[in-house]
Design an enzyme around this catalytic site. Sequence first.
Site, mmCIF file in Angstrom:
data_model
loop_
_atom_site.group_PDB
_atom_site.id
_atom_site.type_symbol
_atom_site.label_atom_id
_atom_site.label_comp_id
_atom_site.label_asym_id
_atom_site.label_seq_id
_atom_site.Cartn_x
_atom_site.Cartn_y
_atom_site.Cartn_z
ATOM 1 N N ASN A 18 0.875 -1.172 0.000
ATOM 2 C CA ASN A 18 0.000 0.000 0.000
ATOM 3 C C ASN A 18 0.912 1.223 0.000
ATOM 4 O O ASN A 18 1.503 1.554 1.022
ATOM 5 C CB ASN A 18 -0.895 -0.011 1.250
ATOM 6 C CG ASN A 18 -1.694 1.270 1.393
ATOM 7 O OD1 ASN A 18 -1.748 2.084 0.470
ATOM 8 N ND2 ASN A 18 -2.317 1.467 2.562
ATOM 9 N N TRP A 19 1.013 1.827 -1.165
ATOM 10 C CA TRP A 19 1.944 2.955 -1.285
ATOM 11 C C TRP A 19 1.432 4.210 -0.587
ATOM 12 O O TRP A 19 2.174 5.185 -0.444
ATOM 13 C CB TRP A 19 2.176 3.273 -2.767
ATOM 14 C CG TRP A 19 3.010 2.276 -3.504
ATOM 15 C CD1 TRP A 19 3.613 1.151 -2.988
ATOM 16 C CD2 TRP A 19 3.359 2.311 -4.889
ATOM 17 N NE1 TRP A 19 4.300 0.489 -3.973
ATOM 18 C CE2 TRP A 19 4.160 1.181 -5.151
ATOM 19 C CE3 TRP A 19 3.058 3.182 -5.936
ATOM 20 C CZ2 TRP A 19 4.675 0.911 -6.428
ATOM 21 C CZ3 TRP A 19 3.563 2.914 -7.195
ATOM 22 C CH2 TRP A 19 4.366 1.790 -7.433
ATOM 23 N N LYS A 20 0.142 4.237 -0.231
ATOM 24 C CA LYS A 20 -0.458 5.437 0.360
ATOM 25 C C LYS A 20 -0.233 6.624 -0.603
ATOM 26 O O LYS A 20 -0.232 6.413 -1.819
ATOM 27 C CB LYS A 20 0.087 5.673 1.770
ATOM 28 C CG LYS A 20 -0.028 4.387 2.610
ATOM 29 C CD LYS A 20 0.193 4.560 4.068
ATOM 30 C CE LYS A 20 0.023 3.207 4.763
ATOM 31 N NZ LYS A 20 0.146 3.311 6.223
ATOM 32 N N HIS A 78 -9.326 1.327 4.990
ATOM 33 C CA HIS A 78 -8.034 1.519 5.666
ATOM 34 C C HIS A 78 -8.221 2.474 6.848
ATOM 35 O O HIS A 78 -9.016 3.414 6.781
ATOM 36 C CB HIS A 78 -7.006 2.083 4.685
ATOM 37 C CG HIS A 78 -5.623 2.044 5.243
ATOM 38 N ND1 HIS A 78 -5.153 2.999 6.108
ATOM 39 C CD2 HIS A 78 -4.629 1.133 5.101
ATOM 40 C CE1 HIS A 78 -3.914 2.691 6.467
ATOM 41 N NE2 HIS A 78 -3.571 1.565 5.872
ATOM 42 N N GLU A 121 -6.531 4.863 7.869
ATOM 43 C CA GLU A 121 -6.318 6.284 7.551
ATOM 44 C C GLU A 121 -7.566 6.892 6.915
ATOM 45 O O GLU A 121 -7.881 8.069 7.145
ATOM 46 C CB GLU A 121 -5.075 6.437 6.654
ATOM 47 C CG GLU A 121 -3.800 6.206 7.461
ATOM 48 C CD GLU A 121 -2.642 5.604 6.686
ATOM 49 O OE1 GLU A 121 -2.644 5.637 5.440
ATOM 50 O OE2 GLU A 121 -1.713 5.087 7.343
ATOM 51 N N GLU A 141 -5.074 -4.784 10.595
ATOM 52 C CA GLU A 141 -4.034 -3.780 10.816
ATOM 53 C C GLU A 141 -4.300 -3.049 12.125
ATOM 54 O O GLU A 141 -5.118 -2.109 12.158
ATOM 55 C CB GLU A 141 -4.037 -2.757 9.663
ATOM 56 C CG GLU A 141 -3.755 -3.364 8.306
ATOM 57 C CD GLU A 141 -3.193 -2.327 7.348
ATOM 58 O OE1 GLU A 141 -2.032 -2.515 6.943
ATOM 59 O OE2 GLU A 141 -3.868 -1.343 7.022
ATOM 60 N N GLY A 168 2.838 2.425 10.612
ATOM 61 C CA GLY A 168 3.786 3.512 10.419
ATOM 62 C C GLY A 168 4.542 3.910 11.674
ATOM 63 O O GLY A 168 5.200 4.939 11.713
ATOM 64 N N SER A 170 3.713 -2.056 10.151
ATOM 65 C CA SER A 170 5.170 -2.151 10.311
ATOM 66 C C SER A 170 5.715 -3.539 9.977
ATOM 67 O O SER A 170 6.701 -3.976 10.563
ATOM 68 C CB SER A 170 5.589 -1.714 11.715
ATOM 69 O OG SER A 170 5.190 -0.369 11.953
ATOM 70 N N GLY A 198 3.061 -1.077 4.117
ATOM 71 C CA GLY A 198 3.149 0.348 3.809
ATOM 72 C C GLY A 198 4.575 0.732 3.450
ATOM 73 O O GLY A 198 5.046 0.496 2.337
ATOM 74 N N GLY A 199 5.282 1.299 4.402
ATOM 75 C CA GLY A 199 6.618 1.840 4.165
ATOM 76 C C GLY A 199 7.567 0.912 3.422
ATOM 77 O O GLY A 199 8.258 1.329 2.484
HETATM 78 P P1 13P Z 1 3.311 0.438 7.503
HETATM 79 O O1 13P Z 1 3.779 -0.860 6.912
HETATM 80 O O2 13P Z 1 4.035 1.626 6.972
HETATM 81 O O3 13P Z 1 3.232 0.378 8.996
HETATM 82 O O4 13P Z 1 1.794 0.649 6.988
HETATM 83 C C1 13P Z 1 0.910 -0.408 7.119
HETATM 84 C C2 13P Z 1 -0.320 -0.072 6.413
HETATM 85 O O5 13P Z 1 -1.065 0.811 6.813
HETATM 86 C C3 13P Z 1 -0.625 -0.803 5.185
HETATM 87 O O6 13P Z 1 -1.913 -0.544 4.757
#
Ligand code: 13P
Length: 254
Positions: free
Chosen positions: A13-15, A98, A100, A170, A176, A216, A237-238
């Site tokens: 998930n590149w956000k 998600h 967010e 999640e 994050g 994470s 994510g990251g």
């Molecule tokens: P991180 O891997 O950056 O913690 O993000 C997880 C996430 O929200 C994937 O949707």
Amino acid sequence: MQKDLRPAVIAGNWKMNLTPAAAAALIAEVRPLVADAACTVVFCVPFVDLAAALEAAAGSNIKIGAQNCHWATDGAYTGEVAAGMLREIGVEYVIVGHSERRTLFGDTNETVAQRTRAALDAGLTVILCVGEYLEQRKQNITLETVRIQTKIALAGVSAGELKRIVIAYEPVWAIGTGLTATVAQANEVNSGIRALLAELYGKAAADGVTIQYGGSMNAANAEELLAQPDVDGGLIGGASLKAADFARIVAAAQ
Ligand code: 13P
């Protein structure tokens, strides 16, 4: 083994990261590294990156997803994107719910259910995100929280359609932050979600659903998390923004 009953899915998930040119470059870099993956590999990218990502992934085993969709097929919804629009350009997956989106953009369990319904109707596979806040974990209502989120989102989803649902657990406090759920915590919640699916759809259908962990997850901890009996993949994510790290996570899913 139960895990053989469902495909492992590693999704990035590149956000809100990477321009179309950077998206194409990252996919070109990842492509050869994951060509032999034993799992399904997905990148969920910003809307404006979709065309470039689809082109860069063409002919490879990398699938492309969006990060949200609206519940209506069309209409006066400024700034939104319909599921059918995504499907028409070749998108196969969409993240729905998600944390967010829930926290920053007002998504509720009800709108998550509506978005899920629309995505299924358009022929997309949904990555449905659920997870508790730290406060809810401290109050010992983690399982209740994810059960309610999952149950409401799936209210209109048939057993047949469950094949196009991936659930991503999640924990919000792990996203994050560098804090990862322990393998026991991740497996406990994933197994609780599967128990709910068994109540709703029967054990055989529940055993066929891919349930990811996200929060994470990285190249160093993926193998241990993915070895858990009810952790069938990851939503990353990251670490999905770095080709080598993402490829190591994909390799850990085999
Ligand atoms: P991180 O891997 O950056 O913690 O993000 C997880 C996430 O929200 C994937 O949707």
